[in-house]
Design an enzyme around this catalytic site. Structure first.
Site, PDB file in Angstrom:
ATOM      1  N   SER A  32       0.837  -1.197   0.000  1.00  0.00           N
ATOM      2  CA  SER A  32       0.000   0.000   0.000  1.00  0.00           C
ATOM      3  C   SER A  32       0.871   1.245   0.000  1.00  0.00           C
ATOM      4  O   SER A  32       1.778   1.381   0.810  1.00  0.00           O
ATOM      5  CB  SER A  32      -0.878   0.046   1.259  1.00  0.00           C
ATOM      6  OG  SER A  32      -1.714  -1.063   1.308  1.00  0.00           O
ATOM      7  N   ARG A  85      -0.392  -7.514  -3.970  1.00  0.00           N
ATOM      8  CA  ARG A  85      -0.185  -8.827  -3.346  1.00  0.00           C
ATOM      9  C   ARG A  85      -1.527  -9.401  -2.941  1.00  0.00           C
ATOM     10  O   ARG A  85      -2.529  -8.704  -2.883  1.00  0.00           O
ATOM     11  CB  ARG A  85       0.734  -8.711  -2.144  1.00  0.00           C
ATOM     12  CG  ARG A  85       0.279  -7.705  -1.083  1.00  0.00           C
ATOM     13  CD  ARG A  85       0.910  -7.923   0.289  1.00  0.00           C
ATOM     14  NE  ARG A  85       2.349  -8.079   0.383  1.00  0.00           N
ATOM     15  CZ  ARG A  85       3.226  -7.092   0.595  1.00  0.00           C
ATOM     16  NH1 ARG A  85       2.803  -5.858   0.725  1.00  0.00           N
ATOM     17  NH2 ARG A  85       4.515  -7.342   0.705  1.00  0.00           N
ATOM     18  N   GLU A 186      -5.612  -2.377  14.271  1.00  0.00           N
ATOM     19  CA  GLU A 186      -5.496  -2.753  15.681  1.00  0.00           C
ATOM     20  C   GLU A 186      -6.313  -1.826  16.572  1.00  0.00           C
ATOM     21  O   GLU A 186      -6.560  -0.679  16.241  1.00  0.00           O
ATOM     22  CB  GLU A 186      -4.024  -2.667  16.142  1.00  0.00           C
ATOM     23  CG  GLU A 186      -3.094  -3.604  15.435  1.00  0.00           C
ATOM     24  CD  GLU A 186      -2.841  -3.189  13.997  1.00  0.00           C
ATOM     25  OE1 GLU A 186      -2.837  -1.978  13.696  1.00  0.00           O
ATOM     26  OE2 GLU A 186      -2.678  -4.096  13.157  1.00  0.00           O
ATOM     27  N   SER A 205       0.893  -7.796   6.266  1.00  0.00           N
ATOM     28  CA  SER A 205       1.537  -8.551   5.179  1.00  0.00           C
ATOM     29  C   SER A 205       2.968  -8.900   5.559  1.00  0.00           C
ATOM     30  O   SER A 205       3.349  -8.828   6.718  1.00  0.00           O
ATOM     31  CB  SER A 205       1.519  -7.717   3.887  1.00  0.00           C
ATOM     32  OG  SER A 205       2.368  -6.593   4.019  1.00  0.00           O
ATOM     33  N   ASN A 228       0.706   5.825   8.325  1.00  0.00           N
ATOM     34  CA  ASN A 228      -0.098   6.390   9.415  1.00  0.00           C
ATOM     35  C   ASN A 228       0.547   6.024  10.743  1.00  0.00           C
ATOM     36  O   ASN A 228       1.265   5.027  10.830  1.00  0.00           O
ATOM     37  CB  ASN A 228      -1.544   5.824   9.367  1.00  0.00           C
ATOM     38  CG  ASN A 228      -1.563   4.297   9.420  1.00  0.00           C
ATOM     39  OD1 ASN A 228      -1.401   3.618   8.397  1.00  0.00           O
ATOM     40  ND2 ASN A 228      -1.744   3.749  10.603  1.00  0.00           N
TER      41      ASN A 228
HETATM   42  I1  8IG Z   1      -1.227   1.138   5.300  1.00  0.00           I
HETATM   43  O1  8IG Z   1      -1.950   0.867  11.170  1.00  0.00           O
HETATM   44  C1  8IG Z   1      -1.517   0.262   7.036  1.00  0.00           C
HETATM   45  N1  8IG Z   1      -1.633  -1.043   7.103  1.00  0.00           N
HETATM   46  N2  8IG Z   1      -2.290  -3.679  10.836  1.00  0.00           N
HETATM   47  N3  8IG Z   1      -2.131  -1.382  11.015  1.00  0.00           N
HETATM   48  C2  8IG Z   1      -2.145  -2.510  10.257  1.00  0.00           C
HETATM   49  N4  8IG Z   1      -1.984  -2.500   8.942  1.00  0.00           N
HETATM   50  C3  8IG Z   1      -1.813  -1.303   8.375  1.00  0.00           C
HETATM   51  C4  8IG Z   1      -1.794  -0.110   9.080  1.00  0.00           C
HETATM   52  C5  8IG Z   1      -1.954  -0.149  10.478  1.00  0.00           C
HETATM   53  N5  8IG Z   1      -1.607   0.869   8.203  1.00  0.00           N
END
Ligand code: 8IG
Length: 265
Positions: A32, A85, A186, A205, A228
């Site tokens: 991502s 993916r 989470e 991932s 983030n």
């Molecule tokens: I982009 O804050 C992305 N993928 N588990 N937690 C999890 N996966 C993510 C996050 C995140 N940000």
């Protein structure tokens, strides 16, 4: 019964036929936020749909493109780039998650660069910060390996490749990546737990793919793009649009990082 390894061989043969490239050298899996960086890797390429190869299923997430780009880089490397993916949370099974990795190995790649977008626990990592994965904690409670296959995961994320990345960008930090099953993000308590366990990055991932890549004998580089702050680290709620925007904003830096790094490998 076709084994996952035989299926990967079939996919690699189809890949060679469709791209006209007998052997690929370096595989990249784009997570991502990484897609906008791909154009910096080279202009000489052919692109195929993953679904043109045996064993691949269609991409499931907005901003994830189900394509494979075979790039002849300016330095003469054959790059095999998975523009998306299959995630564990799609419920297609672990073998489907690691099929691109096994296909890359069967296609001749000795090195794989696993990228992802993730949440960061370190408040100094603002959205758009790349972090090298030093090690991982796999909280999926599963493995791509089946049977008595005791693969060593010491130095899973190659110290040599991390060193090369730091030659390109000395400001790069390292961290421990924690894979949760997802697809929900989470809770703040789970993020706190990840930190107590020794984690710095949370995502959905990479760890299962790294295990399969190690089994296949590839040298692995993992790079997370912190898109983030993880839940509870900031008071902002998380949303997928923020992830995509952080990727767009970081694309130039990520493209330059990969473009400068790959020729050194
Ligand atoms: I982009 O804050 C992305 N993928 N588990 N937690 C999890 N996966 C993510 C996050 C995140 N940000």
């Amino acid at each position: 019964m076709t084994t996952p390894y035989e299926l990967a061989k079939e996919a690699a043969a189809a890949l060679a036929e469709k791209t006209g490239v007998e052997k690929h050298d370096i595989a990249l899996v784009l997570g991502s936020g990484w897609l906008p960086a791909v154009d910096a890797l080279g202009e000489d390429y052919t692109e195929i749909a993953t679904t043109d190869l045996p064993g691949f299923s269609a991409a499931a997430v907005a901003g994830h493109s189900g394509k494979i780009r075979s790039i002849r880089s300016a330095s003469g490397q054959n790059l095999l780039v998975f523009l998306s993916r299959t995630h564990y949370y799609e419920g297609k099974g672990v073998a489907a998650v690691v099929h691109p990795v096994r296909t890359a190995a069967a296609a001749g790649c000795e090195t794989i660069v696993l990228t992802n977008g993730c949440g960061g626990l370190n408040p100094s990592w603002s959205p758009g910060t790349p972090v090298l994965i030093r090690d991982h904690i796999n909280l999926t409670a599963t493995s791509p390996l089946v049977g008595a296959n005791f693969v060593d995961l010491t130095d899973l994320y190659s110290a040599r490749l991390r060193g090369l990345a730091k030659e390109v960008d000395a400001t790069l930090d390292e961290g421990v990546y924690v894979q949760f099953p997802g697809p929900h993000y989470e809770t703040p308590a789970e993020v706190k737990m990840a930190g107590i366990l020794g984690g710095d990055l949370v995502g959905m991932s990479t760890t299962l793919e790294a295990i399969a890549a190690r089994e296949a004998g590839m040298e692995i580089l993992g790079i997370s793009l912190v898109t983030n702050l993880a839940a509870g680290i900031s008071d902002q709620p998380l949303d997928h649009a923020e992830v995509l925007e952080a990727g767009r904003n970081a694309a130039t830096r990520m493209g330059a990082l990969l473009g400068d790094l790959l020729p050194k490998i």
